[in-house]
Motif scaffolding. Structure first.
Motif, PDB file in Angstrom:
ATOM      1  N   SER A  65       0.927  -1.336   0.100  1.00 26.33           N
ATOM      2  CA  SER A  65       0.230   0.173   0.060  1.00 26.33           C
ATOM      3  C   SER A  65       0.979   1.160   0.097  1.00 26.33           C
ATOM      4  N   PRO A  66       0.711   2.309  -1.030  1.00 23.67           N
ATOM      5  CA  PRO A  66       1.696   4.105  -1.069  1.00 23.67           C
ATOM      6  C   PRO A  66       1.197   4.389   0.395  1.00 23.67           C
ATOM      7  N   PHE A  67       0.143   5.107   0.099  1.00 24.78           N
ATOM      8  CA  PHE A  67       0.108   5.949   1.296  1.00 24.78           C
ATOM      9  C   PHE A  67      -1.333   5.559   1.507  1.00 24.78           C
ATOM     10  N   SER A  68      -1.828   5.550   3.620  1.00 22.59           N
ATOM     11  CA  SER A  68      -2.742   5.803   3.738  1.00 22.59           C
ATOM     12  C   SER A  68      -1.965   6.652   5.439  1.00 22.59           C
ATOM     13  N   PRO A  69      -4.055   7.159   6.288  1.00 19.15           N
ATOM     14  CA  PRO A  69      -3.851   7.446   7.573  1.00 19.15           C
ATOM     15  C   PRO A  69      -2.820   7.094   8.379  1.00 19.15           C
ATOM     16  N   GLY A  70      -2.735   6.034   8.905  1.00 16.92           N
ATOM     17  CA  GLY A  70      -2.060   4.657   9.501  1.00 16.92           C
ATOM     18  C   GLY A  70      -0.531   4.772   8.770  1.00 16.92           C
ATOM     19  N   HIS A  71      -0.187   5.057   7.602  1.00 13.36           N
ATOM     20  CA  HIS A  71       1.030   4.046   7.310  1.00 13.36           C
ATOM     21  C   HIS A  71       0.925   6.033   5.774  1.00 13.36           C
ATOM     22  N   PRO A  72       2.130   6.737   6.378  1.00 15.35           N
ATOM     23  CA  PRO A  72       1.658   8.050   5.597  1.00 15.35           C
ATOM     24  C   PRO A  72       2.694   7.584   4.475  1.00 15.35           C
ATOM     25  N   LEU A  73       3.739   7.441   4.828  1.00 12.69           N
ATOM     26  CA  LEU A  73       5.211   6.626   4.110  1.00 12.69           C
ATOM     27  C   LEU A  73       4.110   5.696   3.331  1.00 12.69           C
ATOM     28  N   GLY A  74       3.814   4.638   3.490  1.00 17.83           N
ATOM     29  CA  GLY A  74       3.221   3.078   2.492  1.00 17.83           C
ATOM     30  C   GLY A  74       3.775   2.490   4.019  1.00 17.83           C
ATOM     31  N   THR A  75       3.976   1.665   3.194  1.00 18.27           N
ATOM     32  CA  THR A  75       4.624  -0.027   3.634  1.00 18.27           C
ATOM     33  C   THR A  75       5.283  -1.184   2.792  1.00 18.27           C
ATOM     34  N   ASP A  76       5.936  -1.814   3.034  1.00 17.73           N
ATOM     35  CA  ASP A  76       6.549  -2.812   2.432  1.00 17.73           C
ATOM     36  C   ASP A  76       6.514  -4.326   2.091  1.00 17.73           C
ATOM     37  N   GLY A 255      10.004   0.228  -9.908  1.00 21.97           N
ATOM     38  CA  GLY A 255       9.482   0.256 -10.269  1.00 21.97           C
ATOM     39  C   GLY A 255       7.655   0.407  -9.999  1.00 21.97           C
ATOM     40  N   SER A 256       7.188  -0.751  -9.251  1.00 19.24           N
ATOM     41  CA  SER A 256       5.703  -0.876  -8.328  1.00 19.24           C
ATOM     42  C   SER A 256       5.337  -0.272  -7.184  1.00 19.24           C
ATOM     43  N   ALA A 257       6.668  -0.393  -6.673  1.00 19.24           N
ATOM     44  CA  ALA A 257       6.693   0.724  -4.986  1.00 19.24           C
ATOM     45  C   ALA A 257       7.560   1.119  -4.441  1.00 19.24           C
ATOM     46  N   TRP A 258       7.974   2.173  -5.560  1.00 19.87           N
ATOM     47  CA  TRP A 258       9.327   3.212  -4.865  1.00 19.87           C
ATOM     48  C   TRP A 258       9.507   3.426  -4.150  1.00 19.87           C
ATOM     49  N   TRP A 259       7.948   3.478  -3.070  1.00 21.17           N
ATOM     50  CA  TRP A 259       8.035   4.364  -2.033  1.00 21.17           C
ATOM     51  C   TRP A 259       9.220   3.338  -0.790  1.00 21.17           C
ATOM     52  N   ILE A 260       9.188   2.545  -1.119  1.00 14.96           N
ATOM     53  CA  ILE A 260      10.039   1.811  -0.431  1.00 14.96           C
ATOM     54  C   ILE A 260      11.325   2.063   0.062  1.00 14.96           C
ATOM     55  N   ALA A 261      11.984   1.995  -0.706  1.00 13.60           N
ATOM     56  CA  ALA A 261      13.628   2.818  -1.524  1.00 13.60           C
ATOM     57  C   ALA A 261      13.966   4.169  -1.192  1.00 13.60           C
ATOM     58  N   THR A 262      12.626   4.642  -1.651  1.00  8.78           N
ATOM     59  CA  THR A 262      12.608   6.725  -1.799  1.00  8.78           C
ATOM     60  C   THR A 262      13.323   7.130  -0.536  1.00  8.78           C
ATOM     61  N   SER A 263      11.740   6.611   0.587  1.00  6.31           N
ATOM     62  CA  SER A 263      11.368   7.039   1.645  1.00  6.31           C
ATOM     63  C   SER A 263      12.624   6.837   2.466  1.00  6.31           C
ATOM     64  N   PRO A 264      13.680   5.785   2.661  1.00  2.00           N
ATOM     65  CA  PRO A 264      15.241   5.864   4.358  1.00  2.00           C
ATOM     66  C   PRO A 264      15.868   6.583   2.664  1.00  2.00           C
ATOM     67  N   GLY A 265      15.844   6.348   1.391  1.00  6.80           N
ATOM     68  CA  GLY A 265      16.755   7.450   1.051  1.00  6.80           C
ATOM     69  C   GLY A 265      16.984   8.317   1.080  1.00  6.80           C
ATOM     70  N   VAL A 266      15.553   9.428   1.184  1.00  5.59           N
ATOM     71  CA  VAL A 266      15.703  10.758   1.443  1.00  5.59           C
ATOM     72  C   VAL A 266      16.035  11.035   2.827  1.00  5.59           C
ATOM     73  N   PHE A 267      15.839   9.988   3.848  1.00  2.00           N
ATOM     74  CA  PHE A 267      16.052  10.525   5.283  1.00  2.00           C
ATOM     75  C   PHE A 267      17.180  10.281   5.063  1.00  2.00           C
ATOM     76  N   VAL A 268      18.462   9.383   4.761  1.00  2.00           N
ATOM     77  CA  VAL A 268      19.644   8.875   4.874  1.00  2.00           C
ATOM     78  C   VAL A 268      20.647  10.759   3.813  1.00  2.00           C
ATOM     79  N   VAL A 269      20.345  11.485   2.823  1.00  2.00           N
ATOM     80  CA  VAL A 269      19.877  12.664   2.026  1.00  2.00           C
ATOM     81  C   VAL A 269      20.429  13.313   3.349  1.00  2.00           C
ATOM     82  N   VAL A 270      18.765  13.214   3.535  1.00  2.00           N
ATOM     83  CA  VAL A 270      18.749  14.940   4.845  1.00  2.00           C
ATOM     84  C   VAL A 270      19.797  14.989   5.938  1.00  2.00           C
ATOM     85  N   LEU A 271      19.540  13.384   6.585  1.00  2.00           N
ATOM     86  CA  LEU A 271      20.691  13.128   7.551  1.00  2.00           C
ATOM     87  C   LEU A 271      22.086  13.740   7.511  1.00  2.00           C
ATOM     88  N   ILE A 272      22.621  13.060   6.366  1.00  2.00           N
ATOM     89  CA  ILE A 272      23.899  13.162   6.278  1.00  2.00           C
ATOM     90  C   ILE A 272      24.579  15.160   5.675  1.00  2.00           C
TER      91      ILE A 272
END
Length: 294
Positions: A65-76, A255-272
């Protein structure tokens, strides 16, 4: 009337203005970095306080599931909440980065100060140890260690610290070599100070500025290395939350669930980025202080 040429050197009254201007810019960048770090830590603590478990599996959301009220960034693929995993991964990365930087600074400073002040065969032995450490690729050490150690936070900190102390040793040694011949060191010897006292009271404090600056920049590098090792399967594993591990879990579903890798990747970039802004701000601030004193 005195003519002023654009080729004339600036007067002595100009450098302080430039120093203050650059210091404000550096302080502003450091503030931005510190604000980002505080926001990420606040998010992680808030989710931790409400008992959100990053390893909890929501089977109803296991269909990517990509985005939902209970999972703002989706699930794996296992129904784990991406946001809670990333929030806990931020704390993990910061804890490892700060702990490794502190251990490396402590070990490297002691080795470098000892080698620089004592000189002779002690310096030769310690510097050959540094050369040996530099000759061994860190990736080989990580590969060998991953087969024999339990890959938890403590072992990861010790493993990364075992290869990260070398720059501190060389940096402190160079500083000590230039400081040990100064007049205040000779005065300390005449006053009866022991070698150990001179190292801890005078030489190490003289090396504090480069150590602090390098440590602040190393925190971001260590977090990037930890994420890379976890991505390759050589770092942390569940139940410990790791941003690199979550990126690895999502690489096959880009291709089908881009948010799984993109979301933690964004957190890594912002943190560093945040830690590097803090490090750059500290570096420029210390540099401006030294220019202002002149």
């Amino acid at each position: 009337m005195t003519e002023v040429s654009l080729l004339d050197e600036p007067s002595l009254d100009e450098p302080p203005v430039v120093v203050r201007s650059k210091r404000r810019v550096s302080f502003g960048a450091a503030q931005v970095g510190a604000t980002l770090i505080c926001l990420l830590i606040a998010l992680a603590i808030w989710m931790w306080a409400f008992g959100v478990d990053p390893n909890a599996q929501d089977l109803s959301q296991a269909d990517l599931s990509p985005f939902s009220p209970g999972h703002p960034l989706g699930t794996d693929t296992l129904g784990r909440d991406i946001l809670s995993w990333c929030a806990r991964g931020v704390l993990t990365s910061l804890a490892i980065g700060v702990a490794v930087a502190l251990l490396c600074a402590l070990a490297g400073a002691l080795i470098g100060a000892t080698a620089g002040y004592l000189g002779g065969w002690v310096d030769s032995v310690l510097m050959r140890l540094v050369d040996l450490q530099l000759a061994v690729p860190p990736l080989l050490i990580f590969l060998a260690a991953s087969m024999v150690i339990d890959r938890n936070i403590v072992s990861m900190v010790l493993l990364l610290a075992s290869v990260g102390w070398v720059p501190y040793a060389r940096l402190v040694r160079a500083t000590v070599l230039s400081e040990r011949e100064r007049g205040y060191i000779a005065a300390a010897r005449l006053a009866g100070s022991t070698r150990l006292g001179i190292v801890f009271r005078h030489l190490l404090p003289a090396s504090a500025t480069p150590i602090v600056v390098f440590a602040s920049l190393q925190v971001g590098f260590v977090m990037l290395v930890e994420a890379g090792l976890s991505f390759l399967g050589l770092g942390l594993e569940p139940p410990v939350a790791s941003l690199g591990y979550m990126i690895a879990q999502g690489r096959d579903q880009l291709g089908s669930a881009w948010w799984i890798a993109t979301s933690p990747g964004v957190f890594v970039v912002v943190l560093i980025l945040a830690t590097n802004l803090i490090g750059d701000g500290l570096r420029d601030s210390f540099r401006m202080d030294s220019v202002g004193e002149k």
